[in-house]
Design a protein around this motif. Structure first.
Motif, PDB file in Angstrom:
ATOM      1  N   GLY A 184       0.822  -1.200   0.000  1.00 11.03           N
ATOM      2  CA  GLY A 184       0.000   0.000   0.000  1.00 11.03           C
ATOM      3  C   GLY A 184       0.855   1.250   0.000  1.00 11.03           C
ATOM      4  O   GLY A 184       0.484   2.270  -0.520  1.00 11.03           O
ATOM      5  N   ALA A 185       2.010   1.201   0.589  1.00  7.39           N
ATOM      6  CA  ALA A 185       2.872   2.364   0.676  1.00  7.39           C
ATOM      7  C   ALA A 185       3.684   2.544  -0.591  1.00  7.39           C
ATOM      8  O   ALA A 185       4.173   3.626  -0.864  1.00  7.39           O
ATOM      9  CB  ALA A 185       3.813   2.203   1.854  1.00  7.39           C
ATOM     10  N   ALA A 186       3.836   1.526  -1.460  1.00  6.67           N
ATOM     11  CA  ALA A 186       4.600   1.644  -2.699  1.00  6.67           C
ATOM     12  C   ALA A 186       3.857   2.556  -3.664  1.00  6.67           C
ATOM     13  O   ALA A 186       2.638   2.555  -3.727  1.00  6.67           O
ATOM     14  CB  ALA A 186       4.817   0.275  -3.311  1.00  6.67           C
ATOM     15  N   PRO A 187       4.593   3.338  -4.425  1.00  9.66           N
ATOM     16  CA  PRO A 187       3.944   4.296  -5.296  1.00  9.66           C
ATOM     17  C   PRO A 187       3.244   3.653  -6.486  1.00  9.66           C
ATOM     18  O   PRO A 187       2.460   4.319  -7.173  1.00  9.66           O
ATOM     19  CB  PRO A 187       5.070   5.194  -5.755  1.00  9.66           C
ATOM     20  CG  PRO A 187       6.305   4.399  -5.621  1.00  9.66           C
ATOM     21  CD  PRO A 187       6.048   3.434  -4.511  1.00  9.66           C
ATOM     22  N   GLN A 218       5.822   5.458 -14.064  1.00  7.51           N
ATOM     23  CA  GLN A 218       5.388   6.373 -15.107  1.00  7.51           C
ATOM     24  C   GLN A 218       4.167   7.177 -14.667  1.00  7.51           C
ATOM     25  O   GLN A 218       3.922   8.265 -15.158  1.00  7.51           O
ATOM     26  CB  GLN A 218       5.019   5.621 -16.408  1.00  7.51           C
ATOM     27  CG  GLN A 218       6.160   4.887 -17.039  1.00  7.51           C
ATOM     28  CD  GLN A 218       6.290   3.449 -16.539  1.00  7.51           C
ATOM     29  OE1 GLN A 218       5.713   3.083 -15.500  1.00  7.51           O
ATOM     30  NE2 GLN A 218       7.083   2.652 -17.246  1.00  7.51           N
ATOM     31  N   LEU A 219       3.402   6.638 -13.736  1.00  7.57           N
ATOM     32  CA  LEU A 219       2.187   7.282 -13.298  1.00  7.57           C
ATOM     33  C   LEU A 219       2.382   8.063 -11.997  1.00  7.57           C
ATOM     34  O   LEU A 219       1.426   8.627 -11.478  1.00  7.57           O
ATOM     35  CB  LEU A 219       1.075   6.249 -13.133  1.00  7.57           C
ATOM     36  CG  LEU A 219       0.719   5.460 -14.401  1.00  7.57           C
ATOM     37  CD1 LEU A 219      -0.364   4.438 -14.084  1.00  7.57           C
ATOM     38  CD2 LEU A 219       0.280   6.395 -15.501  1.00  7.57           C
ATOM     39  N   ASP A 220       3.598   8.093 -11.526  1.00  7.09           N
ATOM     40  CA  ASP A 220       3.890   8.829 -10.298  1.00  7.09           C
ATOM     41  C   ASP A 220       3.923  10.318 -10.634  1.00  7.09           C
ATOM     42  O   ASP A 220       4.740  10.779 -11.435  1.00  7.09           O
ATOM     43  CB  ASP A 220       5.228   8.372  -9.718  1.00  7.09           C
ATOM     44  CG  ASP A 220       5.515   8.978  -8.356  1.00  7.09           C
ATOM     45  OD1 ASP A 220       4.598   9.594  -7.788  1.00  7.09           O
ATOM     46  OD2 ASP A 220       6.660   8.819  -7.907  1.00  7.09           O
ATOM     47  N   VAL A 221       3.015  11.079 -10.082  1.00  5.48           N
ATOM     48  CA  VAL A 221       2.869  12.496 -10.383  1.00  5.48           C
ATOM     49  C   VAL A 221       4.108  13.268  -9.965  1.00  5.48           C
ATOM     50  O   VAL A 221       4.470  14.264 -10.593  1.00  5.48           O
ATOM     51  CB  VAL A 221       1.607  13.059  -9.683  1.00  5.48           C
ATOM     52  CG1 VAL A 221       1.460  14.552  -9.910  1.00  5.48           C
ATOM     53  CG2 VAL A 221       0.373  12.316 -10.107  1.00  5.48           C
ATOM     54  N   GLY A 222       4.829  12.818  -9.046  1.00  3.43           N
ATOM     55  CA  GLY A 222       6.011  13.522  -8.568  1.00  3.43           C
ATOM     56  C   GLY A 222       7.139  13.515  -9.584  1.00  3.43           C
ATOM     57  O   GLY A 222       8.007  14.396  -9.578  1.00  3.43           O
ATOM     58  N   THR A 223       7.143  12.571 -10.523  1.00  3.10           N
ATOM     59  CA  THR A 223       8.223  12.481 -11.511  1.00  3.10           C
ATOM     60  C   THR A 223       7.784  12.945 -12.902  1.00  3.10           C
ATOM     61  O   THR A 223       8.520  12.795 -13.868  1.00  3.10           O
ATOM     62  CB  THR A 223       8.729  11.036 -11.600  1.00  3.10           C
ATOM     63  OG1 THR A 223       7.671  10.202 -12.026  1.00  3.10           O
ATOM     64  CG2 THR A 223       9.324  10.564 -10.299  1.00  3.10           C
ATOM     65  N   PHE A 224       6.614  13.562 -13.033  1.00  2.00           N
ATOM     66  CA  PHE A 224       6.132  14.001 -14.359  1.00  2.00           C
ATOM     67  C   PHE A 224       7.062  15.037 -14.985  1.00  2.00           C
ATOM     68  O   PHE A 224       7.348  14.988 -16.169  1.00  2.00           O
ATOM     69  CB  PHE A 224       4.722  14.582 -14.252  1.00  2.00           C
ATOM     70  CG  PHE A 224       3.625  13.561 -14.416  1.00  2.00           C
ATOM     71  CD1 PHE A 224       3.876  12.249 -14.785  1.00  2.00           C
ATOM     72  CD2 PHE A 224       2.302  13.920 -14.197  1.00  2.00           C
ATOM     73  CE1 PHE A 224       2.870  11.336 -14.915  1.00  2.00           C
ATOM     74  CE2 PHE A 224       1.281  13.005 -14.333  1.00  2.00           C
ATOM     75  CZ  PHE A 224       1.569  11.707 -14.684  1.00  2.00           C
ATOM     76  N   GLY A 225       7.513  15.969 -14.262  1.00  2.00           N
ATOM     77  CA  GLY A 225       8.391  17.010 -14.820  1.00  2.00           C
ATOM     78  C   GLY A 225       9.668  16.409 -15.379  1.00  2.00           C
ATOM     79  O   GLY A 225      10.123  16.764 -16.477  1.00  2.00           O
ATOM     80  N   ASN A 226      10.262  15.520 -14.604  1.00  2.00           N
ATOM     81  CA  ASN A 226      11.479  14.851 -15.029  1.00  2.00           C
ATOM     82  C   ASN A 226      11.224  13.999 -16.286  1.00  2.00           C
ATOM     83  O   ASN A 226      12.031  14.003 -17.218  1.00  2.00           O
ATOM     84  CB  ASN A 226      11.972  13.986 -13.872  1.00  2.00           C
ATOM     85  CG  ASN A 226      13.452  13.735 -13.924  1.00  2.00           C
ATOM     86  OD1 ASN A 226      14.151  14.375 -14.690  1.00  2.00           O
ATOM     87  ND2 ASN A 226      13.924  12.814 -13.095  1.00  2.00           N
ATOM     88  N   GLN A 227      10.101  13.301 -16.304  1.00  2.00           N
ATOM     89  CA  GLN A 227       9.765  12.452 -17.455  1.00  2.00           C
ATOM     90  C   GLN A 227       9.529  13.305 -18.713  1.00  2.00           C
ATOM     91  O   GLN A 227       9.980  12.954 -19.812  1.00  2.00           O
ATOM     92  CB  GLN A 227       8.528  11.612 -17.164  1.00  2.00           C
ATOM     93  CG  GLN A 227       8.765  10.501 -16.159  1.00  2.00           C
ATOM     94  CD  GLN A 227       7.501   9.721 -15.888  1.00  2.00           C
ATOM     95  OE1 GLN A 227       6.543   9.803 -16.653  1.00  2.00           O
ATOM     96  NE2 GLN A 227       7.499   8.967 -14.805  1.00  2.00           N
ATOM     97  N   ILE A 228       8.824  14.419 -18.561  1.00  2.00           N
ATOM     98  CA  ILE A 228       8.545  15.281 -19.715  1.00  2.00           C
ATOM     99  C   ILE A 228       9.849  15.865 -20.251  1.00  2.00           C
ATOM    100  O   ILE A 228      10.053  15.942 -21.462  1.00  2.00           O
ATOM    101  CB  ILE A 228       7.544  16.380 -19.315  1.00  2.00           C
ATOM    102  CG1 ILE A 228       6.174  15.729 -19.094  1.00  2.00           C
ATOM    103  CG2 ILE A 228       7.450  17.456 -20.373  1.00  2.00           C
ATOM    104  CD1 ILE A 228       5.114  16.670 -18.578  1.00  2.00           C
TER     105      ILE A 228
END
Length: 178
Positions: A14-17, A21-31
């Protein structure tokens, strides 16, 4: 203890993200990395691959154009050759007809000369034959007259008459004339 392990696994899950790819915290880095990869691919394609493809397409188009031009030249040459062949064939036919006409005229002239010669020979032979027939008739008429005179003299003598040769000759000549 088994239940404690299961519970701990559930809490850790439950604590794992989840999916990164769907982790909102890494969207900027992915883009950022997506844009960097797309720009790199664009520059590689525009500077290396697309010019090579364009050169190959231009070379193919040039080859096709040259081949079509060469084919048209060959077609024109073939048509010229066919026209020359047709002309040569027509000239040969005309020459053959001329030669045949000349040969026919020569043969006809030779035939006419041979016919005239044969006609002259036939006429000469016919004249000779007519002359021979006339001589034979004349000889036959003289022989008939002679036989008739002799026979008439014998008949007159057999009947007990007497006639001289001049009288018998005149009587036979009068009777033979008609």
């Amino acid at each position: 203890m088994a239940t404690d392990t299961n519970a701990a696994a559930e809490v850790a899950a439950g604590a794992a993200p989840g999916m990164p790819q769907l982790d909102v915290g890494t969207f900027g880095n992915q883009i950022f990395w997506l844009l960097l990869a797309l720009v790199a691919i664009y520059f590689v394609l525009s500077r290396v691959a697309l010019p090579r493809i364009a050169a190959i397409l231009a070379e193919r188009q040039g080859t096709i154009t040259n081949d079509i031009a060469a084919a048209e030249d060959l077609k024109a040459k073939a048509e010229e050759a066919e026209a020359a062949y047709e002309k040569a064939l027509a000239d040969a036919r005309a020459e053959a007809q001329r030669i045949a006409g000349e040969t026919k005229a020569k043969i006809q002239a030779d035939l006419d000369v041979a016919i005239e010669k044969a006609d002259a020979q036939i006429a000469a032979k016919a004249a000779e034959s007519e002359k021979a027939i006339a001589e034979i008739r004349e000889g036959a008429m003289e022989a008939v007259a002679e036989v008739a005179k002799d026979t008439a003299g014998e008949i007159v003598a057999a009947m007990g008459g007497k006639a001289d040769a001049k009288t018998i000759g005149a009587a036979v000549s009068a009777r033979m004339k008609g």
